[in-house]
Design an enzyme around this catalytic site. Structure first.
Site, PDB file in Angstrom:
ATOM      1  CD1 TRP A 148       0.042  -1.571   3.040  1.00  0.00           C
ATOM      2  CD2 TRP A 148       0.721   0.550   3.292  1.00  0.00           C
ATOM      3  NE1 TRP A 148       0.893  -1.529   4.126  1.00  0.00           N
ATOM      4  CE2 TRP A 148       1.317  -0.237   4.307  1.00  0.00           C
ATOM      5  CE3 TRP A 148       0.981   1.916   3.262  1.00  0.00           C
ATOM      6  CZ2 TRP A 148       2.170   0.301   5.268  1.00  0.00           C
ATOM      7  CZ3 TRP A 148       1.836   2.454   4.216  1.00  0.00           C
ATOM      8  CH2 TRP A 148       2.416   1.640   5.201  1.00  0.00           C
ATOM      9  CG  ASN A 149       5.161   1.246   0.502  1.00  0.00           C
ATOM     10  OD1 ASN A 149       4.759   0.348  -0.215  1.00  0.00           O
ATOM     11  ND2 ASN A 149       6.431   1.572   0.593  1.00  0.00           N
ATOM     12  CE  LYS A 172      -3.830  -9.586  -1.730  1.00  0.00           C
ATOM     13  NZ  LYS A 172      -4.269  -8.293  -1.152  1.00  0.00           N
ATOM     14  N   PRO A 173      -4.109  -6.086  -5.218  1.00  0.00           N
ATOM     15  CG  PRO A 173      -5.676  -4.357  -5.466  1.00  0.00           C
ATOM     16  CD  PRO A 173      -5.383  -5.784  -5.878  1.00  0.00           C
ATOM     17  CB  SER A 174      -2.243  -3.309  -0.140  1.00  0.00           C
ATOM     18  OG  SER A 174      -2.520  -3.214   1.245  1.00  0.00           O
ATOM     19  CD  GLU A 175      -4.324  -6.636   3.280  1.00  0.00           C
ATOM     20  OE1 GLU A 175      -3.872  -6.659   2.112  1.00  0.00           O
ATOM     21  OE2 GLU A 175      -3.822  -7.286   4.210  1.00  0.00           O
ATOM     22  CB  SER A 223       6.155  -7.531   5.355  1.00  0.00           C
ATOM     23  OG  SER A 223       5.355  -8.679   5.302  1.00  0.00           O
ATOM     24  CD  GLU A 244      12.711  -6.147  -5.467  1.00  0.00           C
ATOM     25  OE1 GLU A 244      13.153  -5.144  -4.880  1.00  0.00           O
ATOM     26  OE2 GLU A 244      13.436  -6.980  -6.021  1.00  0.00           O
ATOM     27  CB  CYS A 278      10.942  -0.618   0.471  1.00  0.00           C
ATOM     28  SG  CYS A 278      11.224   0.120  -1.145  1.00  0.00           S
TER      29      CYS A 278
HETATM   30  P1  NAD Z   1       2.530  -7.180   3.283  1.00  0.00           P
HETATM   31  O1  NAD Z   1       3.515  -8.199   2.853  1.00  0.00           O
HETATM   32  O2  NAD Z   1       1.836  -7.329   4.564  1.00  0.00           O
HETATM   33  O3  NAD Z   1       1.387  -7.052   2.169  1.00  0.00           O
HETATM   34  C1  NAD Z   1       1.717  -6.947   0.807  1.00  0.00           C
HETATM   35  C2  NAD Z   1       0.734  -7.767   0.017  1.00  0.00           C
HETATM   36  O4  NAD Z   1       0.859  -9.143   0.382  1.00  0.00           O
HETATM   37  C3  NAD Z   1      -0.715  -7.382   0.284  1.00  0.00           C
HETATM   38  O5  NAD Z   1      -1.411  -7.372  -0.923  1.00  0.00           O
HETATM   39  C4  NAD Z   1      -1.191  -8.484   1.216  1.00  0.00           C
HETATM   40  O6  NAD Z   1      -2.572  -8.707   1.202  1.00  0.00           O
HETATM   41  C5  NAD Z   1      -0.433  -9.664   0.677  1.00  0.00           C
HETATM   42  N1  NAD Z   1      -0.308 -10.786   1.625  1.00  0.00           N
HETATM   43  C6  NAD Z   1      -0.342 -10.760   2.974  1.00  0.00           C
HETATM   44  N2  NAD Z   1      -0.159 -12.016   3.471  1.00  0.00           N
HETATM   45  C7  NAD Z   1      -0.002 -12.829   2.404  1.00  0.00           C
HETATM   46  C8  NAD Z   1       0.266 -14.222   2.263  1.00  0.00           C
HETATM   47  N3  NAD Z   1       0.380 -15.039   3.309  1.00  0.00           N
HETATM   48  N4  NAD Z   1       0.427 -14.718   1.016  1.00  0.00           N
HETATM   49  C9  NAD Z   1       0.345 -13.913  -0.069  1.00  0.00           C
HETATM   50  N5  NAD Z   1       0.075 -12.596   0.008  1.00  0.00           N
HETATM   51  C10 NAD Z   1      -0.085 -12.051   1.225  1.00  0.00           C
HETATM   52  O7  NAD Z   1       3.277  -5.780   3.192  1.00  0.00           O
HETATM   53  P2  NAD Z   1       2.647  -4.319   3.401  1.00  0.00           P
HETATM   54  O8  NAD Z   1       2.441  -4.071   4.844  1.00  0.00           O
HETATM   55  O9  NAD Z   1       1.505  -4.135   2.487  1.00  0.00           O
HETATM   56  O10 NAD Z   1       3.814  -3.388   2.856  1.00  0.00           O
HETATM   57  C11 NAD Z   1       4.869  -2.919   3.629  1.00  0.00           C
HETATM   58  C12 NAD Z   1       6.104  -3.741   3.383  1.00  0.00           C
HETATM   59  O11 NAD Z   1       6.412  -3.719   1.981  1.00  0.00           O
HETATM   60  C13 NAD Z   1       7.340  -3.190   4.066  1.00  0.00           C
HETATM   61  O12 NAD Z   1       8.042  -4.258   4.644  1.00  0.00           O
HETATM   62  C14 NAD Z   1       8.149  -2.560   2.926  1.00  0.00           C
HETATM   63  O13 NAD Z   1       9.516  -2.488   3.173  1.00  0.00           O
HETATM   64  C15 NAD Z   1       7.806  -3.477   1.807  1.00  0.00           C
HETATM   65  N6  NAD Z   1       8.056  -2.861   0.506  1.00  0.00           N
HETATM   66  C16 NAD Z   1       9.159  -3.273  -0.203  1.00  0.00           C
HETATM   67  C17 NAD Z   1       9.463  -2.690  -1.426  1.00  0.00           C
HETATM   68  C18 NAD Z   1      10.690  -3.114  -2.194  1.00  0.00           C
HETATM   69  O14 NAD Z   1      10.810  -2.745  -3.363  1.00  0.00           O
HETATM   70  N7  NAD Z   1      11.602  -3.852  -1.605  1.00  0.00           N
HETATM   71  C19 NAD Z   1       8.639  -1.689  -1.950  1.00  0.00           C
HETATM   72  C20 NAD Z   1       7.519  -1.297  -1.210  1.00  0.00           C
HETATM   73  C21 NAD Z   1       7.233  -1.906   0.011  1.00  0.00           C
END
Ligand code: NAD
Length: 477
Positions: A148-149, A172-175, A223, A244, A278
Protein backbone atom coordinates in the site's frame (compact mmCIF):
# COMPACT_ATOMS: atom_id res chain seq x y z
CA UNK A 1 -17.03 6.26 -0.83
CA UNK A 2 -15.39 3.97 -3.38
CA UNK A 3 -17.25 0.76 -4.20
CA UNK A 4 -14.70 -1.62 -5.64
CA UNK A 5 -15.53 -4.36 -8.14
CA UNK A 6 -13.32 -7.29 -9.07
CA UNK A 7 -12.32 -8.16 -12.63
CA UNK A 8 -12.30 -11.90 -13.26
CA UNK A 9 -12.10 -13.52 -16.68
CA UNK A 10 -12.78 -10.18 -18.36
CA UNK A 11 -15.98 -9.58 -16.36
CA UNK A 12 -16.26 -6.63 -14.02
CA UNK A 13 -18.24 -7.33 -10.86
CA UNK A 14 -17.55 -11.07 -10.87
CA UNK A 15 -17.13 -12.78 -7.53
CA UNK A 16 -18.21 -11.58 -4.10
CA UNK A 17 -20.24 -8.40 -3.70
CA UNK A 18 -18.40 -5.29 -2.46
CA UNK A 19 -18.65 -4.68 1.26
CA UNK A 20 -16.67 -7.32 3.11
CA UNK A 21 -13.54 -5.20 3.24
CA UNK A 22 -13.84 -1.60 4.47
CA UNK A 23 -10.93 0.85 4.38
CA UNK A 24 -10.86 3.92 6.62
CA UNK A 25 -9.20 7.25 5.84
CA UNK A 26 -6.15 7.32 8.14
CA UNK A 27 -6.49 11.09 8.60
CA UNK A 28 -10.12 11.10 9.77
CA UNK A 29 -11.14 7.52 10.50
CA UNK A 30 -14.06 7.84 8.04
CA UNK A 31 -14.89 4.86 5.83
CA UNK A 32 -13.65 5.48 2.26
CA UNK A 33 -13.75 2.14 0.45
CA UNK A 34 -15.83 -1.01 0.37
CA UNK A 35 -14.29 -3.93 -1.50
CA UNK A 36 -15.04 -7.62 -2.02
CA UNK A 37 -12.88 -10.34 -0.51
CA UNK A 38 -12.08 -12.98 -3.12
CA UNK A 39 -12.53 -16.51 -1.80
CA UNK A 40 -10.00 -19.24 -2.65
CA UNK A 41 -12.64 -20.69 -5.00
CA UNK A 42 -12.86 -17.39 -6.89
CA UNK A 43 -9.09 -17.16 -7.03
CA UNK A 44 -9.02 -20.62 -8.62
CA UNK A 45 -11.65 -19.61 -11.19
CA UNK A 46 -9.74 -16.43 -12.00
CA UNK A 47 -6.52 -18.38 -12.53
CA UNK A 48 -8.31 -20.86 -14.83
CA UNK A 49 -9.85 -17.99 -16.82
CA UNK A 50 -6.47 -16.29 -17.12
CA UNK A 51 -4.90 -19.53 -18.33
CA UNK A 52 -7.53 -19.65 -21.06
CA UNK A 53 -6.36 -16.41 -22.68
CA UNK A 54 -2.63 -16.80 -22.00
CA UNK A 55 -1.71 -18.38 -25.35
CA UNK A 56 -3.41 -15.67 -27.41
CA UNK A 57 -1.76 -12.81 -25.52
CA UNK A 58 1.61 -14.57 -25.69
CA UNK A 59 1.21 -14.85 -29.48
CA UNK A 60 0.31 -11.18 -29.89
CA UNK A 61 3.18 -9.39 -31.68
CA UNK A 62 5.43 -7.55 -29.19
CA UNK A 63 4.83 -4.23 -30.95
CA UNK A 64 1.06 -4.63 -30.42
CA UNK A 65 1.56 -5.42 -26.77
CA UNK A 66 3.79 -2.37 -26.44
CA UNK A 67 1.14 -0.20 -28.12
CA UNK A 68 -1.42 -1.51 -25.64
CA UNK A 69 0.90 -0.58 -22.77
CA UNK A 70 1.28 2.94 -24.15
CA UNK A 71 -2.52 3.12 -24.27
CA UNK A 72 -2.66 1.90 -20.68
CA UNK A 73 -0.20 4.67 -19.75
CA UNK A 74 -2.51 7.19 -21.47
CA UNK A 75 -5.47 5.86 -19.49
CA UNK A 76 -3.52 6.01 -16.21
CA UNK A 77 -2.52 9.56 -17.11
CA UNK A 78 -6.16 10.52 -17.74
CA UNK A 79 -7.06 9.07 -14.32
CA UNK A 80 -4.01 10.54 -12.54
CA UNK A 81 -5.90 12.96 -10.28
CA UNK A 82 -8.42 10.32 -9.31
CA UNK A 83 -5.67 7.80 -8.58
CA UNK A 84 -3.71 10.26 -6.45
CA UNK A 85 -6.83 11.23 -4.50
CA UNK A 86 -7.71 7.58 -3.87
CA UNK A 87 -4.17 6.86 -2.69
CA UNK A 88 -4.25 9.75 -0.23
CA UNK A 89 -7.74 8.85 0.98
CA UNK A 90 -6.80 5.21 1.56
CA UNK A 91 -3.24 5.38 2.91
CA UNK A 92 -2.76 9.01 3.90
CA UNK A 93 0.33 10.26 2.05
CA UNK A 94 0.40 13.95 1.01
CA UNK A 95 -1.43 14.44 -2.29
CA UNK A 96 1.66 15.79 -4.09
CA UNK A 97 3.57 12.62 -3.14
CA UNK A 98 0.66 10.48 -4.30
CA UNK A 99 0.62 12.36 -7.58
CA UNK A 100 4.39 11.83 -7.86
CA UNK A 101 3.83 8.08 -7.43
CA UNK A 102 1.30 8.10 -10.28
CA UNK A 103 3.69 10.03 -12.54
CA UNK A 104 6.46 7.56 -11.71
CA UNK A 105 4.13 4.71 -12.61
CA UNK A 106 3.23 6.26 -15.97
CA UNK A 107 6.91 6.84 -16.78
CA UNK A 108 7.67 3.19 -16.00
CA UNK A 109 4.87 1.97 -18.25
CA UNK A 110 6.18 4.07 -21.12
CA UNK A 111 9.74 2.89 -20.50
CA UNK A 112 8.65 -0.77 -20.61
CA UNK A 113 6.55 -0.14 -23.73
CA UNK A 114 9.68 1.16 -25.47
CA UNK A 115 12.19 -1.33 -24.09
CA UNK A 116 10.29 -4.60 -24.33
CA UNK A 117 10.07 -4.93 -28.15
CA UNK A 118 13.72 -3.92 -28.46
CA UNK A 119 14.88 -6.59 -26.05
CA UNK A 120 15.60 -9.70 -28.10
CA UNK A 121 17.47 -12.91 -27.59
CA UNK A 122 20.76 -13.76 -29.27
CA UNK A 123 22.00 -15.65 -32.27
CA UNK A 124 24.49 -18.44 -31.63
CA UNK A 125 27.43 -19.48 -33.76
CA UNK A 126 26.57 -23.11 -34.49
CA UNK A 127 27.30 -25.23 -37.56
CA UNK A 128 27.04 -23.12 -40.75
CA UNK A 129 24.06 -25.05 -42.11
CA UNK A 130 22.17 -24.92 -38.79
CA UNK A 131 20.24 -22.15 -37.15
CA UNK A 132 20.92 -21.64 -33.43
CA UNK A 133 19.43 -18.93 -31.30
CA UNK A 134 18.12 -18.12 -27.83
CA UNK A 135 14.79 -16.39 -27.49
CA UNK A 136 12.82 -15.11 -24.49
CA UNK A 137 9.21 -16.25 -24.21
CA UNK A 138 6.40 -15.26 -21.85
CA UNK A 139 6.23 -17.35 -18.69
CA UNK A 140 2.42 -17.57 -18.81
CA UNK A 141 0.24 -16.61 -15.83
CA UNK A 142 1.69 -14.14 -13.35
CA UNK A 143 0.31 -13.33 -9.90
CA UNK A 144 1.22 -9.81 -8.77
CA UNK A 145 0.71 -9.10 -5.07
CA UNK A 146 1.42 -5.51 -4.01
CA UNK A 147 1.66 -3.32 -0.89
CA UNK A 148 0.00 0.00 0.00
CA UNK A 149 2.90 2.39 0.59
CA UNK A 150 3.33 3.59 -3.02
CA UNK A 151 0.55 1.61 -4.64
CA UNK A 152 0.47 3.06 -8.17
CA UNK A 153 4.22 3.26 -8.79
CA UNK A 154 4.91 -0.24 -7.47
CA UNK A 155 1.96 -1.84 -9.28
CA UNK A 156 2.70 -0.14 -12.62
CA UNK A 157 6.23 -1.53 -12.64
CA UNK A 158 5.19 -5.14 -12.11
CA UNK A 159 1.99 -5.05 -14.18
CA UNK A 160 3.67 -3.21 -17.06
CA UNK A 161 6.70 -5.51 -17.24
CA UNK A 162 4.64 -8.72 -16.95
CA UNK A 163 2.02 -7.68 -19.49
CA UNK A 164 4.29 -6.24 -22.15
CA UNK A 165 6.41 -9.39 -22.17
CA UNK A 166 3.30 -11.40 -23.02
CA UNK A 167 2.06 -12.74 -19.70
CA UNK A 168 -1.49 -12.59 -18.40
CA UNK A 169 -1.70 -11.10 -14.94
CA UNK A 170 -3.78 -11.52 -11.81
CA UNK A 171 -3.28 -8.48 -9.59
CA UNK A 172 -4.11 -8.41 -5.89
CA UNK A 173 -3.55 -4.94 -4.50
CA UNK A 174 -3.14 -4.37 -0.77
CA UNK A 175 -6.26 -4.63 1.37
CA UNK A 176 -5.33 -1.13 2.57
CA UNK A 177 -5.55 0.38 -0.95
CA UNK A 178 -8.13 -1.63 -2.92
CA UNK A 179 -9.81 1.40 -4.55
CA UNK A 180 -6.46 2.60 -5.88
CA UNK A 181 -5.90 -0.89 -7.32
CA UNK A 182 -9.40 -0.90 -8.79
CA UNK A 183 -8.97 2.50 -10.51
CA UNK A 184 -5.64 1.32 -11.88
CA UNK A 185 -7.14 -1.94 -13.17
CA UNK A 186 -9.95 0.03 -14.89
CA UNK A 187 -7.36 2.15 -16.68
CA UNK A 188 -5.31 -0.89 -17.77
CA UNK A 189 -8.37 -2.92 -18.76
CA UNK A 190 -9.52 -0.15 -21.13
CA UNK A 191 -6.33 -0.73 -23.14
CA UNK A 192 -6.04 -4.54 -23.02
CA UNK A 193 -7.91 -7.48 -24.55
CA UNK A 194 -10.55 -8.92 -22.20
CA UNK A 195 -9.17 -11.31 -19.60
CA UNK A 196 -5.50 -10.36 -19.94
CA UNK A 197 -5.62 -8.57 -16.59
CA UNK A 198 -7.69 -9.73 -13.61
CA UNK A 199 -8.20 -7.87 -10.35
CA UNK A 200 -8.77 -9.77 -7.12
CA UNK A 201 -9.30 -7.90 -3.87
CA UNK A 202 -8.99 -9.08 -0.29
CA UNK A 203 -6.36 -9.51 2.40
CA UNK A 204 -3.78 -12.07 3.44
CA UNK A 205 -6.05 -15.07 2.78
CA UNK A 206 -6.78 -13.98 -0.77
CA UNK A 207 -3.06 -13.30 -1.28
CA UNK A 208 -2.17 -16.72 0.11
CA UNK A 209 -4.70 -18.43 -2.17
CA UNK A 210 -3.21 -16.64 -5.17
CA UNK A 211 0.40 -17.34 -4.15
CA UNK A 212 -0.45 -21.03 -3.82
CA UNK A 213 -2.40 -21.27 -7.09
CA UNK A 214 -1.23 -22.96 -10.30
CA UNK A 215 0.46 -19.88 -11.72
CA UNK A 216 3.87 -19.58 -13.38
CA UNK A 217 5.26 -16.61 -11.46
CA UNK A 218 4.38 -15.02 -8.14
CA UNK A 219 5.73 -11.49 -7.80
CA UNK A 220 5.36 -10.14 -4.27
CA UNK A 221 6.29 -6.71 -3.01
CA UNK A 222 5.68 -6.40 0.72
CA UNK A 223 7.00 -7.45 4.08
CA UNK A 224 9.70 -10.05 4.59
CA UNK A 225 7.43 -12.30 6.65
CA UNK A 226 4.89 -12.39 3.83
CA UNK A 227 7.61 -12.83 1.22
CA UNK A 228 8.81 -15.96 3.00
CA UNK A 229 5.24 -17.34 3.11
CA UNK A 230 4.90 -16.62 -0.61
CA UNK A 231 8.17 -18.46 -1.29
CA UNK A 232 6.93 -21.51 0.63
CA UNK A 233 3.62 -21.52 -1.27
CA UNK A 234 5.39 -21.17 -4.62
CA UNK A 235 7.83 -23.94 -3.74
CA UNK A 236 4.82 -26.28 -3.54
CA UNK A 237 3.35 -25.27 -6.91
CA UNK A 238 6.69 -24.85 -8.66
CA UNK A 239 6.04 -21.21 -9.58
CA UNK A 240 8.97 -18.85 -9.93
CA UNK A 241 9.06 -16.21 -7.18
CA UNK A 242 10.14 -12.63 -7.38
CA UNK A 243 10.41 -10.94 -3.99
CA UNK A 244 10.94 -7.28 -3.15
CA UNK A 245 10.58 -7.17 0.60
CA UNK A 246 11.37 -5.22 3.74
CA UNK A 247 14.48 -3.31 4.64
CA UNK A 248 16.22 -1.65 7.53
CA UNK A 249 18.41 0.75 5.62
CA UNK A 250 21.35 2.27 7.48
CA UNK A 251 22.64 5.82 7.12
CA UNK A 252 26.30 6.33 8.05
CA UNK A 253 27.37 9.84 9.05
CA UNK A 254 31.14 10.04 8.79
CA UNK A 255 33.36 12.23 10.99
CA UNK A 256 34.20 14.74 8.25
CA UNK A 257 30.75 15.83 7.03
CA UNK A 258 28.75 18.95 7.84
CA UNK A 259 26.35 17.69 10.52
CA UNK A 260 23.59 20.13 9.53
CA UNK A 261 23.68 18.98 5.91
CA UNK A 262 23.78 15.37 7.10
CA UNK A 263 20.71 16.00 9.26
CA UNK A 264 18.89 17.30 6.18
CA UNK A 265 19.66 14.07 4.36
CA UNK A 266 18.61 11.97 7.35
CA UNK A 267 15.33 13.89 7.67
CA UNK A 268 14.41 13.29 4.03
CA UNK A 269 15.34 9.62 4.33
CA UNK A 270 13.59 8.93 7.61
CA UNK A 271 10.47 11.12 7.41
CA UNK A 272 9.38 11.19 3.72
CA UNK A 273 6.06 9.34 3.33
CA UNK A 274 6.07 9.17 7.15
CA UNK A 275 8.93 6.66 6.91
CA UNK A 276 6.75 4.23 4.96
CA UNK A 277 9.21 3.64 2.12
CA UNK A 278 11.06 0.36 1.62
CA UNK A 279 14.33 2.31 1.29
CA UNK A 280 13.62 4.75 4.13
CA UNK A 281 16.47 5.48 6.54
CA UNK A 282 15.69 3.16 9.44
CA UNK A 283 18.85 3.53 11.56
CA UNK A 284 21.66 6.07 11.77
CA UNK A 285 25.29 5.41 12.73
CA UNK A 286 26.82 8.80 13.49
CA UNK A 287 30.52 9.30 14.21
CA UNK A 288 31.11 10.60 17.73
CA UNK A 289 32.89 13.72 16.40
CA UNK A 290 29.71 15.04 14.76
CA UNK A 291 26.96 13.09 16.53
CA UNK A 292 25.85 15.78 18.95
CA UNK A 293 25.53 18.53 16.34
CA UNK A 294 23.94 16.08 13.91
CA UNK A 295 21.25 15.01 16.39
CA UNK A 296 20.50 18.61 17.36
CA UNK A 297 20.01 19.57 13.70
CA UNK A 298 17.89 16.46 13.02
CA UNK A 299 15.66 17.29 15.99
CA UNK A 300 15.15 20.78 14.53
CA UNK A 301 14.21 19.35 11.14
CA UNK A 302 11.80 16.87 12.71
CA UNK A 303 10.12 19.52 14.86
CA UNK A 304 9.65 21.82 11.84
CA UNK A 305 7.59 19.29 9.83
CA UNK A 306 3.92 20.24 9.51
CA UNK A 307 1.75 17.29 10.45
CA UNK A 308 -1.70 17.07 8.87
CA UNK A 309 -4.02 15.27 6.48
CA UNK A 310 -2.53 14.32 3.12
CA UNK A 311 -5.20 16.34 1.33
CA UNK A 312 -3.91 19.63 2.83
CA UNK A 313 -1.21 21.09 0.55
CA UNK A 314 0.59 22.53 3.62
CA UNK A 315 1.18 19.03 5.06
CA UNK A 316 4.71 17.65 5.20
CA UNK A 317 3.96 14.60 7.32
CA UNK A 318 0.70 12.73 6.76
CA UNK A 319 -0.70 10.01 9.03
CA UNK A 320 0.54 6.45 9.14
CA UNK A 321 -1.53 4.00 7.12
CA UNK A 322 -3.73 2.96 10.07
CA UNK A 323 -3.81 2.61 13.83
CA UNK A 324 -2.72 -1.02 13.73
CA UNK A 325 0.50 0.06 12.06
CA UNK A 326 0.84 3.06 14.40
CA UNK A 327 0.64 0.71 17.39
CA UNK A 328 3.51 -1.33 15.93
CA UNK A 329 5.66 1.74 15.36
CA UNK A 330 4.95 3.15 18.81
CA UNK A 331 5.52 -0.26 20.39
CA UNK A 332 9.04 -0.39 18.94
CA UNK A 333 9.78 3.16 20.14
CA UNK A 334 8.47 2.41 23.64
CA UNK A 335 10.50 -0.80 23.88
CA UNK A 336 13.68 1.07 22.89
CA UNK A 337 13.04 3.73 25.52
CA UNK A 338 12.55 1.02 28.17
CA UNK A 339 15.93 -0.33 27.04
CA UNK A 340 17.76 2.98 27.50
CA UNK A 341 17.09 5.00 24.33
CA UNK A 342 16.24 8.68 24.85
CA UNK A 343 13.51 10.48 22.91
CA UNK A 344 14.81 13.84 21.67
CA UNK A 345 11.62 14.78 19.81
CA UNK A 346 8.29 13.05 19.05
CA UNK A 347 7.61 9.57 20.39
CA UNK A 348 4.16 10.31 21.79
CA UNK A 349 0.73 9.28 20.55
CA UNK A 350 -1.24 12.40 19.60
CA UNK A 351 -4.85 12.99 20.71
CA UNK A 352 -7.64 13.05 18.15
CA UNK A 353 -8.78 11.00 15.18
CA UNK A 354 -6.63 9.28 12.61
CA UNK A 355 -3.31 7.49 12.75
CA UNK A 356 -0.92 10.43 13.07
CA UNK A 357 2.52 9.89 14.56
CA UNK A 358 5.12 12.63 15.02
CA UNK A 359 8.57 12.65 13.45
CA UNK A 360 10.67 11.02 16.17
CA UNK A 361 14.39 11.17 16.90
CA UNK A 362 16.02 8.98 19.56
CA UNK A 363 19.61 8.96 20.72
CA UNK A 364 21.41 6.68 23.20
CA UNK A 365 20.42 3.84 20.90
CA UNK A 366 22.37 0.61 20.66
CA UNK A 367 22.88 -1.52 17.58
CA UNK A 368 21.26 -4.54 19.26
CA UNK A 369 17.89 -2.82 19.95
CA UNK A 370 14.89 -4.13 17.99
CA UNK A 371 14.13 -0.53 16.93
CA UNK A 372 17.52 -0.47 15.20
CA UNK A 373 17.58 -4.02 13.84
CA UNK A 374 13.99 -4.46 12.68
CA UNK A 375 12.06 -2.54 10.05
CA UNK A 376 9.97 0.16 11.76
CA UNK A 377 8.26 1.67 8.68
CA UNK A 378 7.43 4.87 10.54
CA UNK A 379 8.87 8.41 10.89
CA UNK A 380 11.47 7.32 13.40
CA UNK A 381 15.23 7.95 13.37
CA UNK A 382 17.20 6.01 16.01
CA UNK A 383 20.78 7.27 16.29
CA UNK A 384 23.68 5.02 17.35
CA UNK A 385 27.01 6.77 18.08
CA UNK A 386 30.09 5.02 16.68
CA UNK A 387 33.80 5.63 17.16
CA UNK A 388 35.06 4.83 13.68
CA UNK A 389 33.95 4.38 10.10
CA UNK A 390 34.88 0.71 10.36
CA UNK A 391 32.52 0.28 13.30
CA UNK A 392 29.76 2.03 11.34
CA UNK A 393 30.29 -0.26 8.34
CA UNK A 394 30.31 -3.34 10.57
CA UNK A 395 27.00 -2.36 12.20
CA UNK A 396 25.42 -1.35 8.89
CA UNK A 397 26.33 -4.73 7.39
CA UNK A 398 25.08 -6.69 10.38
CA UNK A 399 21.39 -6.92 9.47
CA UNK A 400 18.78 -9.50 8.52
CA UNK A 401 17.95 -7.23 5.55
CA UNK A 402 19.93 -6.05 2.53
CA UNK A 403 17.94 -3.54 0.52
CA UNK A 404 19.98 -0.29 0.40
CA UNK A 405 22.36 1.88 2.41
CA UNK A 406 23.53 5.50 2.39
CA UNK A 407 26.94 6.78 3.41
CA UNK A 408 27.66 10.46 4.00
CA UNK A 409 31.40 11.00 3.80
CA UNK A 410 34.06 13.28 2.34
CA UNK A 411 36.48 10.38 2.00
CA UNK A 412 36.71 8.61 -1.34
CA UNK A 413 38.36 5.60 0.29
CA UNK A 414 35.45 5.33 2.74
CA UNK A 415 33.01 5.61 -0.19
CA UNK A 416 34.87 2.82 -1.99
CA UNK A 417 34.89 0.60 1.08
CA UNK A 418 31.16 1.20 1.55
CA UNK A 419 30.03 0.08 -1.89
CA UNK A 420 32.39 -2.89 -1.88
CA UNK A 421 31.67 -4.18 1.60
CA UNK A 422 27.99 -3.51 2.32
CA UNK A 423 25.83 -6.60 1.57
CA UNK A 424 22.89 -4.64 0.11
CA UNK A 425 21.36 -4.11 -3.31
CA UNK A 426 21.93 -0.37 -3.57
CA UNK A 427 24.63 1.86 -2.06
CA UNK A 428 24.21 5.65 -2.20
CA UNK A 429 27.02 8.02 -1.30
CA UNK A 430 26.14 11.55 -0.20
CA UNK A 431 22.53 11.47 -1.48
CA UNK A 432 19.90 9.56 0.42
CA UNK A 433 17.51 9.10 -2.52
CA UNK A 434 19.89 9.46 -5.49
CA UNK A 435 20.19 7.17 -8.49
CA UNK A 436 20.33 7.20 -12.29
CA UNK A 437 17.34 6.16 -14.41
CA UNK A 438 17.19 2.48 -15.39
CA UNK A 439 19.26 1.34 -12.43
CA UNK A 440 18.28 -2.04 -11.00
CA UNK A 441 19.66 -4.17 -8.19
CA UNK A 442 19.30 -7.50 -6.47
CA UNK A 443 18.11 -7.17 -2.88
CA UNK A 444 19.98 -9.39 -0.42
CA UNK A 445 19.00 -11.52 2.56
CA UNK A 446 15.47 -10.87 3.88
CA UNK A 447 14.91 -8.04 1.43
CA UNK A 448 14.08 -10.41 -1.39
CA UNK A 449 15.40 -11.87 -4.60
CA UNK A 450 15.38 -11.00 -8.29
CA UNK A 451 15.17 -7.66 -10.08
CA UNK A 452 12.03 -5.91 -8.87
CA UNK A 453 12.36 -2.91 -11.17
CA UNK A 454 14.42 -1.49 -14.02
CA UNK A 455 14.86 -3.00 -17.51
CA UNK A 456 15.97 -6.30 -15.99
CA UNK A 457 12.48 -6.81 -14.56
CA UNK A 458 11.39 -7.56 -18.14
CA UNK A 459 13.74 -10.57 -18.11
CA UNK A 460 12.26 -11.85 -14.85
CA UNK A 461 8.94 -12.36 -16.61
CA UNK A 462 10.34 -14.29 -19.58
CA UNK A 463 11.90 -17.72 -19.90
CA UNK A 464 14.70 -18.17 -22.40
CA UNK A 465 14.50 -21.00 -24.90
CA UNK A 466 17.52 -22.29 -26.88
CA UNK A 467 16.67 -23.39 -30.42
CA UNK A 468 18.71 -25.54 -32.83
CA UNK A 469 17.39 -26.11 -36.36
CA UNK A 470 18.90 -28.39 -39.02
CA UNK A 471 17.61 -29.48 -42.38
CA UNK A 472 16.22 -33.04 -42.48
CA UNK A 473 18.70 -35.83 -43.14
CA UNK A 474 21.65 -33.53 -42.56
CA UNK A 475 21.21 -31.94 -46.00
CA UNK A 476 19.87 -28.57 -47.14
CA UNK A 477 16.37 -27.08 -47.03
P1 NAD B 1 2.53 -7.18 3.28
O1 NAD B 1 3.51 -8.20 2.85
O2 NAD B 1 1.84 -7.33 4.56
O3 NAD B 1 1.39 -7.05 2.17
C1 NAD B 1 1.72 -6.95 0.81
C2 NAD B 1 0.73 -7.77 0.02
O4 NAD B 1 0.86 -9.14 0.38
C3 NAD B 1 -0.72 -7.38 0.28
O5 NAD B 1 -1.41 -7.37 -0.92
C4 NAD B 1 -1.19 -8.48 1.22
O6 NAD B 1 -2.57 -8.71 1.20
C5 NAD B 1 -0.43 -9.66 0.68
N1 NAD B 1 -0.31 -10.79 1.63
C6 NAD B 1 -0.34 -10.76 2.97
N2 NAD B 1 -0.16 -12.02 3.47
C7 NAD B 1 0.00 -12.83 2.40
C8 NAD B 1 0.27 -14.22 2.26
N3 NAD B 1 0.38 -15.04 3.31
N4 NAD B 1 0.43 -14.72 1.02
C9 NAD B 1 0.34 -13.91 -0.07
N5 NAD B 1 0.08 -12.60 0.01
C10 NAD B 1 -0.09 -12.05 1.23
O7 NAD B 1 3.28 -5.78 3.19
P2 NAD B 1 2.65 -4.32 3.40
O8 NAD B 1 2.44 -4.07 4.84
O9 NAD B 1 1.51 -4.13 2.49
O10 NAD B 1 3.81 -3.39 2.86
C11 NAD B 1 4.87 -2.92 3.63
C12 NAD B 1 6.10 -3.74 3.38
O11 NAD B 1 6.41 -3.72 1.98
C13 NAD B 1 7.34 -3.19 4.07
O12 NAD B 1 8.04 -4.26 4.64
C14 NAD B 1 8.15 -2.56 2.93
O13 NAD B 1 9.52 -2.49 3.17
C15 NAD B 1 7.81 -3.48 1.81
N6 NAD B 1 8.06 -2.86 0.51
C16 NAD B 1 9.16 -3.27 -0.20
C17 NAD B 1 9.46 -2.69 -1.43
C18 NAD B 1 10.69 -3.11 -2.19
O14 NAD B 1 10.81 -2.74 -3.36
N7 NAD B 1 11.60 -3.85 -1.61
C19 NAD B 1 8.64 -1.69 -1.95
C20 NAD B 1 7.52 -1.30 -1.21
C21 NAD B 1 7.23 -1.91 0.01
Amino acid sequence: MYTVAQLIGGVWGAGEEAGDLVVHDPATGAAVTAAPVATPDEVGKAVAAARGVAAEWAATPPAERAAALHQAADAVSAAADELAEATTAEMGKPLADARGGVEAGIATLRQYAELAPARGGRTLHGAPEALDFMTPQPRGVVAVITPWNDPVAVSCGLLGAALVTGNVVLHKPSERTPATGWLLARAFDSALPAGVLSLLTGGAETGAALAGAEVDVVAHVGSTVTGRAVAVAAARSGAKVLLENGGSDPLIVDADVDPVWAAGQAAIGAFANAGQICVAVERVYAHRDVAEDFVAALVERAAALRVGPGGDPATDLGPLVDRRHRDQVHGQVTAAVADGARIRVGGTLPEGPGAFYPATVLDNCRHDMALVREETFGPVAPVVVVDSFSEALRCAADSPYGLAATVLTGSMSHAQRAWRELPVGTVKVNAVFGGAPAGAAHPRRGSGQGFGYGPELLDEFTAVKAVHIEAPGGGHW
